[in-house]
Design a protein around this motif. Structure first.
Motif, PDB file in Angstrom:
ATOM      1  N   ALA A 127     -53.756 -44.841 128.565  1.00 55.01           N
ATOM      2  CA  ALA A 127     -53.609 -44.038 129.775  1.00 55.01           C
ATOM      3  C   ALA A 127     -52.444 -44.581 130.590  1.00 55.01           C
ATOM      4  CB  ALA A 127     -54.885 -44.077 130.604  1.00 55.01           C
ATOM      5  N   LEU A 128     -51.628 -43.666 131.096  1.00 58.17           N
ATOM      6  CA  LEU A 128     -50.528 -44.031 131.982  1.00 58.17           C
ATOM      7  C   LEU A 128     -50.970 -43.782 133.417  1.00 58.17           C
ATOM      8  CD1 LEU A 128     -49.205 -43.647 129.195  1.00 58.17           C
ATOM      9  CD2 LEU A 128     -47.208 -42.773 130.373  1.00 58.17           C
ATOM     10  N   GLU A 129     -50.367 -44.488 134.357  1.00 55.43           N
ATOM     11  CA  GLU A 129     -50.757 -44.346 135.761  1.00 55.43           C
ATOM     12  C   GLU A 129     -50.555 -42.934 136.287  1.00 55.43           C
ATOM     13  OE1 GLU A 129     -48.667 -47.307 137.987  1.00 55.43           O
ATOM     14  OE2 GLU A 129     -50.137 -48.843 137.562  1.00 55.43           O
ATOM     15  N   ASN A 130     -49.668 -42.161 135.668  1.00 60.02           N
ATOM     16  CA  ASN A 130     -49.415 -40.808 136.154  1.00 60.02           C
ATOM     17  C   ASN A 130     -50.442 -39.801 135.632  1.00 60.02           C
ATOM     18  OD1 ASN A 130     -48.685 -40.392 133.506  1.00 60.02           O
ATOM     19  ND2 ASN A 130     -46.600 -39.760 133.933  1.00 60.02           N
ATOM     20  N   GLY A 131     -51.452 -40.276 134.904  1.00 64.46           N
ATOM     21  CA  GLY A 131     -52.522 -39.408 134.419  1.00 64.46           C
ATOM     22  C   GLY A 131     -52.366 -38.952 132.978  1.00 64.46           C
ATOM     23  N   LEU A 132     -51.239 -39.242 132.353  1.00 60.34           N
ATOM     24  CA  LEU A 132     -51.013 -38.838 130.973  1.00 60.34           C
ATOM     25  C   LEU A 132     -51.832 -39.712 130.032  1.00 60.34           C
ATOM     26  CD1 LEU A 132     -49.258 -37.074 129.000  1.00 60.34           C
ATOM     27  CD2 LEU A 132     -47.713 -39.026 128.918  1.00 60.34           C
ATOM     28  N   ASP A 133     -52.519 -39.084 129.086  1.00 61.64           N
ATOM     29  CA  ASP A 133     -53.225 -39.807 128.029  1.00 61.64           C
ATOM     30  C   ASP A 133     -52.367 -39.773 126.779  1.00 61.64           C
ATOM     31  OD1 ASP A 133     -55.520 -40.496 129.428  1.00 61.64           O
ATOM     32  OD2 ASP A 133     -56.545 -38.638 128.909  1.00 61.64           O
ATOM     33  N   VAL A 134     -52.282 -40.893 126.079  1.00 62.72           N
ATOM     34  CA  VAL A 134     -51.517 -40.989 124.836  1.00 62.72           C
ATOM     35  C   VAL A 134     -52.489 -41.394 123.742  1.00 62.72           C
ATOM     36  CG1 VAL A 134     -49.656 -42.173 123.630  1.00 62.72           C
ATOM     37  CG2 VAL A 134     -49.420 -41.645 126.067  1.00 62.72           C
ATOM     38  N   LEU A 135     -52.531 -40.587 122.677  1.00 64.10           N
ATOM     39  CA  LEU A 135     -53.353 -40.899 121.513  1.00 64.10           C
ATOM     40  C   LEU A 135     -52.422 -41.344 120.394  1.00 64.10           C
ATOM     41  CD1 LEU A 135     -55.732 -37.810 121.564  1.00 64.10           C
ATOM     42  CD2 LEU A 135     -56.087 -40.041 122.608  1.00 64.10           C
ATOM     43  N   HIS A 136     -52.766 -42.462 119.753  1.00 62.36           N
ATOM     44  CA  HIS A 136     -51.904 -43.029 118.711  1.00 62.36           C
ATOM     45  C   HIS A 136     -52.740 -43.317 117.476  1.00 62.36           C
ATOM     46  CE1 HIS A 136     -50.109 -46.570 116.662  1.00 62.36           C
ATOM     47  NE2 HIS A 136     -49.054 -45.781 116.710  1.00 62.36           N
ATOM     48  N   LEU A 137     -52.299 -42.764 116.336  1.00 60.27           N
ATOM     49  CA  LEU A 137     -52.956 -43.023 115.064  1.00 60.27           C
ATOM     50  C   LEU A 137     -51.874 -43.429 114.074  1.00 60.27           C
ATOM     51  CD1 LEU A 137     -55.747 -41.191 113.310  1.00 60.27           C
ATOM     52  CD2 LEU A 137     -53.639 -41.615 112.072  1.00 60.27           C
ATOM     53  N   GLU A 138     -51.994 -44.606 113.538  1.00 59.01           N
ATOM     54  CA  GLU A 138     -51.018 -45.080 112.552  1.00 59.01           C
ATOM     55  C   GLU A 138     -51.622 -44.971 111.164  1.00 59.01           C
ATOM     56  OE1 GLU A 138     -48.342 -49.028 111.529  1.00 59.01           O
ATOM     57  OE2 GLU A 138     -49.312 -48.843 113.478  1.00 59.01           O
ATOM     58  N   ASP A 139     -50.952 -44.206 110.307  1.00 57.07           N
ATOM     59  CA  ASP A 139     -51.386 -44.004 108.931  1.00 57.07           C
ATOM     60  C   ASP A 139     -50.183 -44.256 108.038  1.00 57.07           C
ATOM     61  OD1 ASP A 139     -52.321 -43.201 106.479  1.00 57.07           O
ATOM     62  OD2 ASP A 139     -52.781 -41.146 107.080  1.00 57.07           O
ATOM     63  N   ARG A 140     -50.184 -45.359 107.334  1.00 55.07           N
ATOM     64  CA  ARG A 140     -49.025 -45.747 106.532  1.00 55.07           C
ATOM     65  C   ARG A 140     -49.088 -45.208 105.102  1.00 55.07           C
ATOM     66  NH1 ARG A 140     -45.786 -50.132 108.513  1.00 55.07           N
ATOM     67  NH2 ARG A 140     -46.404 -50.573 110.638  1.00 55.07           N
ATOM     68  N   SER A 141     -49.931 -44.214 104.844  1.00 54.27           N
ATOM     69  CA  SER A 141     -50.042 -43.690 103.491  1.00 54.27           C
ATOM     70  C   SER A 141     -48.859 -42.813 103.096  1.00 54.27           C
ATOM     71  CB  SER A 141     -51.343 -42.892 103.330  1.00 54.27           C
ATOM     72  OG  SER A 141     -51.347 -41.764 104.189  1.00 54.27           O
ATOM     73  N   ALA A 142     -48.054 -42.364 104.071  1.00 57.37           N
ATOM     74  CA  ALA A 142     -46.864 -41.574 103.778  1.00 57.37           C
ATOM     75  C   ALA A 142     -45.778 -41.931 104.787  1.00 57.37           C
ATOM     76  CB  ALA A 142     -47.185 -40.086 103.859  1.00 57.37           C
ATOM     77  N   PRO A 143     -44.507 -41.915 104.376  1.00 55.68           N
ATOM     78  CA  PRO A 143     -43.407 -42.272 105.286  1.00 55.68           C
ATOM     79  C   PRO A 143     -43.024 -41.089 106.191  1.00 55.68           C
ATOM     80  CG  PRO A 143     -42.530 -41.783 103.137  1.00 55.68           C
ATOM     81  CD  PRO A 143     -44.029 -41.688 103.021  1.00 55.68           C
ATOM     82  N   VAL A 144     -43.942 -40.695 107.066  1.00 54.57           N
ATOM     83  CA  VAL A 144     -43.761 -39.525 107.909  1.00 54.57           C
ATOM     84  C   VAL A 144     -44.101 -39.883 109.351  1.00 54.57           C
ATOM     85  CG1 VAL A 144     -44.582 -37.171 108.347  1.00 54.57           C
ATOM     86  CG2 VAL A 144     -44.412 -38.009 106.010  1.00 54.57           C
ATOM     87  N   VAL A 145     -43.360 -39.291 110.289  1.00 56.74           N
ATOM     88  CA  VAL A 145     -43.680 -39.425 111.711  1.00 56.74           C
ATOM     89  C   VAL A 145     -43.985 -38.034 112.230  1.00 56.74           C
ATOM     90  CG1 VAL A 145     -42.779 -40.002 113.985  1.00 56.74           C
ATOM     91  CG2 VAL A 145     -42.232 -41.442 112.034  1.00 56.74           C
ATOM     92  N   SER A 146     -45.043 -37.920 112.988  1.00 61.86           N
ATOM     93  CA  SER A 146     -45.417 -36.635 113.550  1.00 61.86           C
ATOM     94  C   SER A 146     -45.732 -36.814 115.026  1.00 61.86           C
ATOM     95  CB  SER A 146     -46.654 -36.104 112.811  1.00 61.86           C
ATOM     96  OG  SER A 146     -47.066 -34.887 113.378  1.00 61.86           O
ATOM     97  N   LEU A 147     -45.266 -35.893 115.845  1.00 62.68           N
ATOM     98  CA  LEU A 147     -45.496 -35.945 117.285  1.00 62.68           C
ATOM     99  C   LEU A 147     -46.026 -34.596 117.737  1.00 62.68           C
ATOM    100  CD1 LEU A 147     -45.100 -37.303 120.098  1.00 62.68           C
ATOM    101  CD2 LEU A 147     -42.871 -36.192 120.134  1.00 62.68           C
ATOM    102  N   HIS A 148     -47.124 -34.610 118.449  1.00 69.16           N
ATOM    103  CA  HIS A 148     -47.715 -33.389 118.984  1.00 69.16           C
ATOM    104  C   HIS A 148     -47.853 -33.551 120.488  1.00 69.16           C
ATOM    105  CE1 HIS A 148     -48.962 -32.002 114.961  1.00 69.16           C
ATOM    106  NE2 HIS A 148     -49.075 -33.303 114.727  1.00 69.16           N
ATOM    107  N   THR A 149     -47.524 -32.509 121.223  1.00 69.32           N
ATOM    108  CA  THR A 149     -47.665 -32.534 122.672  1.00 69.32           C
ATOM    109  C   THR A 149     -48.608 -31.417 123.075  1.00 69.32           C
ATOM    110  OG1 THR A 149     -45.393 -33.304 122.875  1.00 69.32           O
ATOM    111  CG2 THR A 149     -46.421 -32.438 124.855  1.00 69.32           C
ATOM    112  N   TRP A 150     -49.642 -31.761 123.832  1.00 68.02           N
ATOM    113  CA  TRP A 150     -50.628 -30.792 124.286  1.00 68.02           C
ATOM    114  C   TRP A 150     -50.704 -30.849 125.796  1.00 68.02           C
ATOM    115  CZ3 TRP A 150     -53.677 -27.904 120.798  1.00 68.02           C
ATOM    116  CH2 TRP A 150     -53.465 -28.214 119.464  1.00 68.02           C
ATOM    117  N   PHE A 151     -50.793 -29.697 126.405  1.00 67.80           N
ATOM    118  CA  PHE A 151     -50.942 -29.611 127.852  1.00 67.80           C
ATOM    119  C   PHE A 151     -52.232 -28.874 128.159  1.00 67.80           C
ATOM    120  CE2 PHE A 151     -46.421 -29.857 127.010  1.00 67.80           C
ATOM    121  CZ  PHE A 151     -46.023 -30.851 127.890  1.00 67.80           C
ATOM    122  N   ARG A 152     -52.975 -29.345 129.131  1.00 65.80           N
ATOM    123  CA  ARG A 152     -54.213 -28.678 129.537  1.00 65.80           C
ATOM    124  C   ARG A 152     -53.874 -27.553 130.509  1.00 65.80           C
ATOM    125  NH1 ARG A 152     -57.655 -34.132 130.276  1.00 65.80           N
ATOM    126  NH2 ARG A 152     -58.092 -34.438 128.086  1.00 65.80           N
TER     127      ARG A 152
END
Length: 90
Positions: free
Chosen positions: A50-75
């Motif tokens: 959690a950031l002080e500005n109210g943003l929640d960050v979810l982080h999942l590290e999966d090293r089974s494939a050399p891929v980076v994925s970023l998703h942004t969701w807004f309520r």
């Protein structure tokens, strides 16, 4: 007793937060705080920060494939709209 992962996470957050400017108004997101680890399947886990500005960050590290994925969701959307004011979130 803390695990190696918890110690690594703690050191990372200390370094990250130590790099913040001394004046809080110069930081758009504020300090980062670890909230929890959520199991995800049998071998993975999601870390929630959690950031002080109210943003929640979810982080999942999966090293089974050399891929980076970023998703942004807004309520935002019809659930958050007030009566008489629709379509503002789109």
């Amino acid at each position: 007793m803390t695990s190696a992962l918890e110690r690594k996470r703690s050191r990372f957050l200390e370094k990250l937060n130590a790099a913040l400017p001394s004046r809080r108004d110069e930081v758009p997101y504020g300090a980062v705080r670890f909230v929890e680890t959520i199991p995800f399947g049998s071998a993975l886990a999601v870390d929630r920060y959690a950031l002080e500005n109210g943003l929640d960050v979810l982080h999942l590290e999966d090293r089974s494939a050399p891929v980076v994925s970023l998703h942004t969701w807004f309520r935002v959307g019809s659930r958050q709209e007030k009566p008489g004011k629709t379509g503002l979130a789109h």
